[in-house]
Design a protein around this motif. Sequence first.
Motif, short mmCIF file in Angstrom:
data_model
loop_
_atom_site.label_atom_id
_atom_site.label_comp_id
_atom_site.label_asym_id
_atom_site.label_seq_id
_atom_site.Cartn_x
_atom_site.Cartn_y
_atom_site.Cartn_z
N LEU A 113 -7.43 -5.15 7.50
CA LEU A 113 -7.49 -5.89 6.23
C LEU A 113 -6.15 -6.57 5.94
CD1 LEU A 113 -9.38 -3.18 4.16
CD2 LEU A 113 -10.34 -5.26 5.17
N PRO A 114 -6.12 -7.55 5.02
CA PRO A 114 -4.85 -8.20 4.67
C PRO A 114 -3.80 -7.16 4.25
CG PRO A 114 -6.69 -9.36 3.67
CD PRO A 114 -7.26 -8.10 4.28
N GLN A 115 -2.58 -7.36 4.73
CA GLN A 115 -1.53 -6.35 4.59
C GLN A 115 -0.61 -6.62 3.40
OE1 GLN A 115 -1.31 -3.46 6.82
NE2 GLN A 115 -3.39 -4.27 6.87
N ASP A 116 -1.00 -6.15 2.22
CA ASP A 116 -0.11 -6.20 1.07
C ASP A 116 0.75 -4.93 1.07
OD1 ASP A 116 -1.66 -4.13 0.03
OD2 ASP A 116 -2.87 -5.50 -1.18
N ASP A 117 1.68 -4.83 0.14
CA ASP A 117 2.60 -3.68 0.11
C ASP A 117 1.86 -2.36 -0.09
OD1 ASP A 117 4.76 -5.30 0.58
OD2 ASP A 117 5.39 -5.39 -1.52
N GLY A 118 0.88 -2.36 -0.97
CA GLY A 118 0.12 -1.13 -1.21
C GLY A 118 -0.62 -0.65 0.02
N ARG A 119 -1.22 -1.57 0.75
CA ARG A 119 -1.95 -1.20 1.96
C ARG A 119 -0.98 -0.71 3.03
NH1 ARG A 119 -5.88 -4.83 2.03
NH2 ARG A 119 -7.26 -3.28 1.14
N LYS A 120 0.15 -1.39 3.17
CA LYS A 120 1.15 -0.96 4.16
C LYS A 120 1.65 0.45 3.84
CE LYS A 120 2.88 -5.56 5.28
NZ LYS A 120 3.99 -6.49 5.13
N GLU A 121 1.85 0.74 2.57
CA GLU A 121 2.31 2.08 2.17
C GLU A 121 1.24 3.13 2.48
OE1 GLU A 121 3.56 4.37 -1.94
OE2 GLU A 121 3.86 2.21 -1.81
N TYR A 122 -0.02 2.79 2.22
CA TYR A 122 -1.12 3.72 2.51
C TYR A 122 -1.20 4.01 4.01
CZ TYR A 122 -5.82 5.52 3.12
OH TYR A 122 -6.89 6.29 3.48
N ILE A 123 -1.14 2.96 4.82
CA ILE A 123 -1.21 3.11 6.28
C ILE A 123 -0.06 3.98 6.78
CG2 ILE A 123 -0.99 1.87 8.46
CD1 ILE A 123 -2.55 -0.47 7.06
N ALA A 124 1.14 3.72 6.28
CA ALA A 124 2.31 4.52 6.68
C ALA A 124 2.13 5.97 6.28
CB ALA A 124 3.58 3.93 6.08
N GLY A 125 1.56 6.21 5.11
CA GLY A 125 1.33 7.58 4.65
C GLY A 125 0.34 8.32 5.55
N GLN A 126 -0.72 7.63 5.97
CA GLN A 126 -1.70 8.25 6.87
C GLN A 126 -1.08 8.54 8.23
OE1 GLN A 126 -4.76 9.25 5.69
NE2 GLN A 126 -3.82 8.54 3.80
N GLN A 127 -0.30 7.58 8.72
CA GLN A 127 0.37 7.77 10.01
C GLN A 127 1.35 8.94 9.94
OE1 GLN A 127 2.20 4.21 11.52
NE2 GLN A 127 2.35 5.03 13.59
N ALA A 128 2.03 9.10 8.82
CA ALA A 128 2.98 10.21 8.65
C ALA A 128 2.26 11.55 8.70
CB ALA A 128 3.75 10.05 7.35
N LYS A 129 1.06 11.62 8.15
CA LYS A 129 0.28 12.86 8.21
C LYS A 129 0.01 13.25 9.67
CE LYS A 129 -2.20 12.12 3.87
NZ LYS A 129 -3.53 11.90 3.26
N VAL A 130 -0.38 12.25 10.46
CA VAL A 130 -0.66 12.52 11.88
C VAL A 130 0.60 12.99 12.59
CG1 VAL A 130 -1.40 11.47 14.06
CG2 VAL A 130 -2.61 10.92 11.94
N THR A 131 1.71 12.33 12.33
CA THR A 131 2.98 12.70 12.97
C THR A 131 3.36 14.14 12.61
OG1 THR A 131 3.73 10.41 12.96
CG2 THR A 131 5.43 12.11 13.15
#
Length: 197
Positions: A113-131
Motif C-alpha cells: 500500500l502507499p507508504q505514509d509515515d503511519g504505515r511505515k511505523e506500523y511495518i517497522a513495528g511488526q518487523q521488530a516483533k519478528v526480530t
Amino acid sequence: MKLTMSPASPYVRKARALAIKRGVADRIEMWTVATSAPELAALNPLSKIPTFVTDDGQVLYDSPVVCEYIDSLGDAPPCIPPAGPARWRALTLAALGDGIMDATQPRRREIALPQDDGRKEYIAGQQAKVTRALDALEQETLGELETIGDITVACALGYLDFRYPNEPWRPGHPKLTAWYERVVKLPPMAQTMPPAG
C-alpha cells in the motif's frame, strides 16, 4: 474429517504438519477454499483458515483449537503435553511462532500500500516483533518436532523463507538455523512445503 486449507498458509501448515507427526493425516480430507468463499463463511463466521470439520459435524477454528483436536487423534504420543512445565513451555513456544506469523502476514499486506509515515511505523513495528522473536528463539533449545511449540516455530521460519526470501533471518541466529536445517527435512515439514513462487 475435513480441514480447509491454502498451501501457502503457515497456520494450515502447522495443522497439517501436526497431523503427519501424529500419524493421522490420511484420515483428514483437505479442502482448498478461499477465505472469501461463502461456504467457508457459513461454517466459520471469521471466514478464516484453518477451519476443521469433525466427523460428527462440529466446526473448530482457529489453528490452536484445530491443533489441539488433531493432537487428540490417533495413538502416537501427544505433541501438546499434559498440564505442567512442559505444557506451558510448548504452548509458549507455539505462541511465539504464531506471533511471528501474526506479525508477518499484515506486514506483507501493508508493504503493498502507499507508504505514509503511519504505515511505515506500523511495518517497522511488526518487523521488530519478528526480530525480537528470532532473538528469543536463538536462546531456546528446541526439539525434533516433538511438541506443538517445535512445529509452530518451524512453520513460522518456513513462512519467513517463503514470503521474505530477500530478508534472511539466519544471520545472527546460528543455533536456530542449525535446528531448522535439521527439522525441515523431517516428514511433517518436508511434506507440507509451500509451493515455489
